[in-house]
Design a protein around this motif. Structure first.
Motif, PDB file in Angstrom:
ATOM      1  N   ASN A   1     -36.694   8.440 -22.147  1.00  0.00           N
ATOM      2  CA  ASN A   1     -35.976   8.102 -20.934  1.00  0.00           C
ATOM      3  C   ASN A   1     -36.594   8.783 -19.700  1.00  0.00           C
ATOM      4  OD1 ASN A   1     -33.973   6.775 -19.520  1.00  0.00           O
ATOM      5  ND2 ASN A   1     -32.547   8.488 -19.689  1.00  0.00           N
TER       6      ASN A   1
ATOM      7  N   THR B   1     -37.586  -0.561 -21.545  1.00  0.00           N
ATOM      8  CA  THR B   1     -36.141  -0.394 -21.446  1.00  0.00           C
ATOM      9  C   THR B   1     -35.423  -0.948 -22.674  1.00  0.00           C
ATOM     10  OG1 THR B   1     -35.950  -2.454 -20.202  1.00  0.00           O
ATOM     11  CG2 THR B   1     -36.110  -0.425 -18.935  1.00  0.00           C
TER      12      THR B   1
ATOM     13  N   THR C   1     -34.718   9.857 -27.491  1.00  0.00           N
ATOM     14  CA  THR C   1     -34.168   9.070 -26.387  1.00  0.00           C
ATOM     15  C   THR C   1     -34.338   9.800 -25.062  1.00  0.00           C
ATOM     16  OG1 THR C   1     -32.548   8.092 -27.887  1.00  0.00           O
ATOM     17  CG2 THR C   1     -32.107   7.893 -25.540  1.00  0.00           C
TER      18      THR C   1
ATOM     19  N   ILE D   1     -35.367   1.841 -25.211  1.00  0.00           N
ATOM     20  CA  ILE D   1     -34.344   2.828 -24.866  1.00  0.00           C
ATOM     21  C   ILE D   1     -32.960   2.302 -25.225  1.00  0.00           C
ATOM     22  CG2 ILE D   1     -33.259   4.104 -22.972  1.00  0.00           C
ATOM     23  CD1 ILE D   1     -35.989   5.154 -23.665  1.00  0.00           C
ATOM     24  N   GLN D   2     -32.717   1.030 -24.936  1.00  0.00           N
ATOM     25  CA  GLN D   2     -31.413   0.445 -25.246  1.00  0.00           C
ATOM     26  C   GLN D   2     -31.164   0.412 -26.748  1.00  0.00           C
ATOM     27  OE1 GLN D   2     -31.527  -3.326 -23.268  1.00  0.00           O
ATOM     28  NE2 GLN D   2     -30.975  -2.468 -21.277  1.00  0.00           N
TER      29      GLN D   2
END
Length: 62
Positions: free
Chosen positions: A58, A2, A54, A5-6
Motif C-alpha cells: 500500500n 490496486t 498489505t 491491494i483490494q
C-alpha cells in the motif's frame, strides 16, 4: 496494483472474521485447544503476514 491491494484486504477481512469466531470457540470447547493449537497459530501467522504485505504494498500506491 490496486486490484492486488483490494484482494489482500479482502483476504485479511475474511481471515479476521474467521479468527474472531474460531479462536473463542476453540478455546471454549473442551479438549479442542490441544487439537487445533497449530492451526490457530498458523492462521495468526498468516494474518500477521497479510497485514505486513498489505501495508508494504500500500505504500507504493500514490
Amino acid at each position: 496494483m490496486t486490484i492486488i491491494i483490494q484482494l489482500l484486504v479482502l483476504a485479511l477481512v475474511v481471515l479476521s472474521i474467521i479468527l474472531v469466531i474460531g479462536v473463542p470457540v476453540t478455546l471454549a470447547s473442551p479438549g479442542q485447544w490441544e487439537k487445533s493449537k497449530n492451526l490457530v497459530y498458523t492462521s495468526i501467522g498468516v494474518w500477521i503476514g497479510l497485514v505486513i504485505i498489505t501495508g508494504v504494498l500500500n505504500s507504493f500506491i500514490v
